[in-house]
Design a protein around this motif. Sequence first.
Motif, mmCIF file in Angstrom:
data_model
loop_
_atom_site.group_PDB
_atom_site.id
_atom_site.type_symbol
_atom_site.label_atom_id
_atom_site.label_comp_id
_atom_site.label_asym_id
_atom_site.label_seq_id
_atom_site.Cartn_x
_atom_site.Cartn_y
_atom_site.Cartn_z
ATOM 1 N N ALA A 163 0.832 -1.207 0.000
ATOM 2 C CA ALA A 163 0.000 0.000 0.000
ATOM 3 C C ALA A 163 0.860 1.247 0.000
ATOM 4 O O ALA A 163 0.540 2.245 -0.658
ATOM 5 N N LEU A 164 1.961 1.206 0.729
ATOM 6 C CA LEU A 164 2.860 2.357 0.807
ATOM 7 C C LEU A 164 3.727 2.503 -0.440
ATOM 8 O O LEU A 164 3.867 3.595 -0.996
ATOM 9 N N MET A 165 4.302 1.420 -0.906
ATOM 10 C CA MET A 165 5.268 1.495 -2.000
ATOM 11 C C MET A 165 4.648 1.334 -3.379
ATOM 12 O O MET A 165 5.267 1.666 -4.394
ATOM 13 N N GLY A 166 3.406 0.805 -3.436
ATOM 14 C CA GLY A 166 2.778 0.546 -4.720
ATOM 15 C C GLY A 166 3.334 -0.704 -5.380
ATOM 16 O O GLY A 166 4.143 -1.427 -4.794
ATOM 17 N N ASP A 167 2.888 -0.956 -6.591
ATOM 18 C CA ASP A 167 3.308 -2.146 -7.324
ATOM 19 C C ASP A 167 3.365 -1.802 -8.808
ATOM 20 O O ASP A 167 2.329 -1.625 -9.442
ATOM 21 N N PRO A 206 9.792 11.939 9.661
ATOM 22 C CA PRO A 206 10.487 13.057 9.019
ATOM 23 C C PRO A 206 9.508 13.864 8.176
ATOM 24 O O PRO A 206 8.558 13.303 7.605
ATOM 25 N N ALA A 207 9.731 15.168 8.101
ATOM 26 C CA ALA A 207 8.777 16.053 7.424
ATOM 27 C C ALA A 207 8.503 15.616 5.992
ATOM 28 O O ALA A 207 7.357 15.658 5.520
ATOM 29 N N GLY A 208 9.532 15.165 5.282
ATOM 30 C CA GLY A 208 9.344 14.747 3.896
ATOM 31 C C GLY A 208 8.422 13.553 3.767
ATOM 32 O O GLY A 208 7.522 13.533 2.914
ATOM 33 N N GLN A 209 8.611 12.566 4.612
ATOM 34 C CA GLN A 209 7.745 11.384 4.587
ATOM 35 C C GLN A 209 6.316 11.756 4.955
ATOM 36 O O GLN A 209 5.362 11.291 4.332
ATOM 37 N N ARG A 210 6.181 12.600 5.969
ATOM 38 C CA ARG A 210 4.844 12.995 6.407
ATOM 39 C C ARG A 210 4.096 13.695 5.283
ATOM 40 O O ARG A 210 2.920 13.397 5.028
ATOM 41 N N THR A 215 11.795 2.110 2.632
ATOM 42 C CA THR A 215 11.095 2.999 3.565
ATOM 43 C C THR A 215 9.789 2.378 4.025
ATOM 44 O O THR A 215 9.436 2.447 5.213
ATOM 45 N N ALA A 216 9.057 1.749 3.089
ATOM 46 C CA ALA A 216 7.787 1.118 3.434
ATOM 47 C C ALA A 216 7.996 0.013 4.462
ATOM 48 O O ALA A 216 7.260 -0.079 5.457
ATOM 49 N N LEU A 217 9.010 -0.810 4.251
ATOM 50 C CA LEU A 217 9.291 -1.895 5.191
ATOM 51 C C LEU A 217 9.660 -1.332 6.561
ATOM 52 O O LEU A 217 9.171 -1.803 7.603
ATOM 53 N N LYS A 218 10.495 -0.309 6.582
ATOM 54 C CA LYS A 218 10.914 0.287 7.853
ATOM 55 C C LYS A 218 9.723 0.864 8.613
ATOM 56 O O LYS A 218 9.614 0.697 9.836
ATOM 57 N N LEU A 219 8.822 1.529 7.901
ATOM 58 C CA LEU A 219 7.652 2.117 8.551
ATOM 59 C C LEU A 219 6.749 1.047 9.160
ATOM 60 O O LEU A 219 6.266 1.193 10.296
ATOM 61 N N GLY A 239 0.677 3.487 -4.940
ATOM 62 C CA GLY A 239 0.939 3.646 -3.513
ATOM 63 C C GLY A 239 1.164 5.116 -3.203
ATOM 64 O O GLY A 239 0.499 5.997 -3.738
ATOM 65 N N VAL A 240 2.127 5.388 -2.337
ATOM 66 C CA VAL A 240 2.480 6.768 -2.004
ATOM 67 C C VAL A 240 3.713 7.158 -2.814
ATOM 68 O O VAL A 240 4.780 6.553 -2.660
#
Length: 292
Positions: free
Chosen positions: A185-189, A226-230, A204-208, A196-197
């Motif tokens: 969902a975060l990284m897309g496919d 981090p502000a960029g991710q948010r 990054t998706a795995l870490k989150l 995704g985003v």
Amino acid sequence: MEQKKVLLVDGMALLFRGYFATAVHGNYMYNKEGIPTNGVHGFTKHMLKAVESFTPTHVVCCWDLGSRTFRTELYPAYKGNRSAPEEQMVPQFAMAREITDGFGIPSIDAVNYEADDCLGTLACAYAEEAEVYILTGDQDMLQLANQKIQIAIMKKGQGNYQLYNEDTVKELKGCHPDQLIDIKALMGDTSDNYPGVKGIGEKTALKLIQEYQTIEGVLDNLAHLPAGQRRKIEAELEMLHLSRTLAAIRCDAPVSLPLEQAAWQADEKTAGDTLTRLGLNISIEQLMMGSR
């Protein structure tokens, strides 16, 4: 009492693998009617090799019905990057089903759903009374892995598989199987063509998800990111939730099959007659030798 063991076959995965193994070299193996048979030839060998390898008591094959599903209704671009099957492939879809019929293997599909959803639904149902193996080439199926459902990912060559259960997914992927949905969902496919985003990659998706467990956990902790991710996540909330729906294999598709109707008891003569009628140059004796 013999332990029940179900082999669920991703029919399209086997058929496409069989097809491209030779089509890439321009070898289509025509029968006497001039119909290409390279895909169904490989399909049959992969299927029977898996039966030999996993010695199931029951076998079912699941199929896609077409490109239109509830996912394309939600997101018309879903899998929109995929080209139409080559013309040599088209007649082999029906032939593959004839082969499963000849071996007494039930074929399962559902309007508006993908084969993945049929596989997931049957796997969850059968896991209550049997060991379940899902034979596929699709890593998306790993989200279904647990201690009763193992995913057999086909690797190069026949009879070569990477087996995943819940523990294997945790070890090799770094997360619980059902967390793979939120990671997608975060990284897309790119293969299935949903974004995704934007700007959130696999690492990054795995870490989150490792840190916050779920999409809800990530959203509850946006202030700590981090502000960029948010900013990236806040800008793509609608697509984030849509991508999770697209990524999740449904286990409530409108399919069912009593397990006793999937018993593996192929008749050599019926199977051999089917292969002969379709013009496949395959020795049924050799195929069936280790597949009883």
